[in-house]
Design a protein around this motif. Structure first.
Motif, PDB file in Angstrom:
ATOM      1  N   TYR A   9      -3.927  -0.691   6.054  1.00  0.00           N
ATOM      2  CA  TYR A   9      -4.930   0.044   5.531  1.00  0.00           C
ATOM      3  C   TYR A   9      -6.700  -1.350   5.695  1.00  0.00           C
ATOM      4  O   TYR A   9      -6.100  -2.358   4.501  1.00  0.00           O
ATOM      5  CB  TYR A   9      -5.291   0.697   4.691  1.00  0.00           C
ATOM      6  N   GLN A  10      -6.787  -1.436   6.059  1.00  0.00           N
ATOM      7  CA  GLN A  10      -7.820  -2.249   6.089  1.00  0.00           C
ATOM      8  C   GLN A  10      -7.589  -4.028   5.503  1.00  0.00           C
ATOM      9  O   GLN A  10      -6.631  -3.692   6.924  1.00  0.00           O
ATOM     10  CB  GLN A  10      -9.360  -1.856   4.427  1.00  0.00           C
ATOM     11  N   SER A  11      -7.175  -4.523   4.617  1.00  0.00           N
ATOM     12  CA  SER A  11      -6.763  -5.655   4.670  1.00  0.00           C
ATOM     13  C   SER A  11      -5.658  -6.101   4.285  1.00  0.00           C
ATOM     14  O   SER A  11      -5.441  -6.749   3.274  1.00  0.00           O
ATOM     15  CB  SER A  11      -7.971  -6.673   4.780  1.00  0.00           C
ATOM     16  N   GLU A  33     -12.117   2.404  -2.864  1.00  0.00           N
ATOM     17  CA  GLU A  33     -10.641   2.396  -2.807  1.00  0.00           C
ATOM     18  C   GLU A  33     -10.351   3.406  -3.617  1.00  0.00           C
ATOM     19  O   GLU A  33      -9.352   3.591  -3.753  1.00  0.00           O
ATOM     20  CB  GLU A  33      -9.938   1.058  -3.466  1.00  0.00           C
ATOM     21  N   SER A  65     -10.933   6.755  -1.570  1.00  0.00           N
ATOM     22  CA  SER A  65     -11.185   6.063  -0.487  1.00  0.00           C
ATOM     23  C   SER A  65     -10.831   7.155  -0.013  1.00  0.00           C
ATOM     24  O   SER A  65      -9.463   8.091   0.205  1.00  0.00           O
ATOM     25  CB  SER A  65     -10.429   4.830  -0.460  1.00  0.00           C
TER      26      SER A  65
END
Length: 160
Positions: free
Chosen positions: A46-48, A82, A85
């Motif tokens: 998820y994302q980075s 976060e 999220s």
């Protein structure tokens, strides 16, 4: 490649596209869309970051050891995006260990990477445990301090 789709009562759509060692899960609600790559070994991209979401329970130290043995550590929540999220809401967890504690110095909360806590998402009247509650549990509604010896699910995180 197989694709699965299924609607739930709140108008969300869960579409999974499977490959040999992963599948893409897209969770769509009227307000948000989240796309996760889920690997067969249990890690989620998820994302980075990569995340491992436990289905078993362990105490805080055992949870951290599990993460470290996988080249990760307990999740660090750095900002409100976060904390609440779409990814975290998609997990639908009641509570889980995060990488925050005050075991070294009472009331000095630090993350597992040694950094001090800068964003706080404590529930009202938390932390309240003094010397008996030195590890943090996350809920969508905020964090609580809890006894580190208790067993809960956990989330590991590693940067990619």
């Amino acid at each position: 490649m197989d694709i699965y789709a299924n609607a739930d009562p709140v108008n969300s759509l869960d579409v999974r596209t499977e490959t040999e060692n992963s599948y893409t899960k897209r969770h769509q609600t009227p307000q948000h869309a989240v796309e996760l790559v889920v690997f067969t070994d249990g890690w989620v991209c998820y994302q980075s970051s990569l995340y491992f979401i436990s289905f078993e329970i362990k105490n805080w130290e055992e949870s951290r050891t599990y993460c470290r043995n996988k080249g990760a550590d307990l999740i660090i929540i750095n900002n409100s995006e976060e904390q609440v999220s779409d990814f975290m809401l998609t997990l639908n967890y009641d509570s889980f260990w995060i990488g925050l504690n005050d075991r070294d110095v009472e009331d000095t909360w630090k993350w597992v990477d040694g950094s001090k806590m800068t964003s706080m998402f404590w529930r009202s009247s938390e932390p309240n445990g003094h010397t008996k509650e030195n590890c943090a549990l996350a809920y969508a509604s905020g964090w609580i301090d809890h006894g580190c010896h208790k067993e809960f699910k956990w989330i590991c995180e590693k940067n990619i």
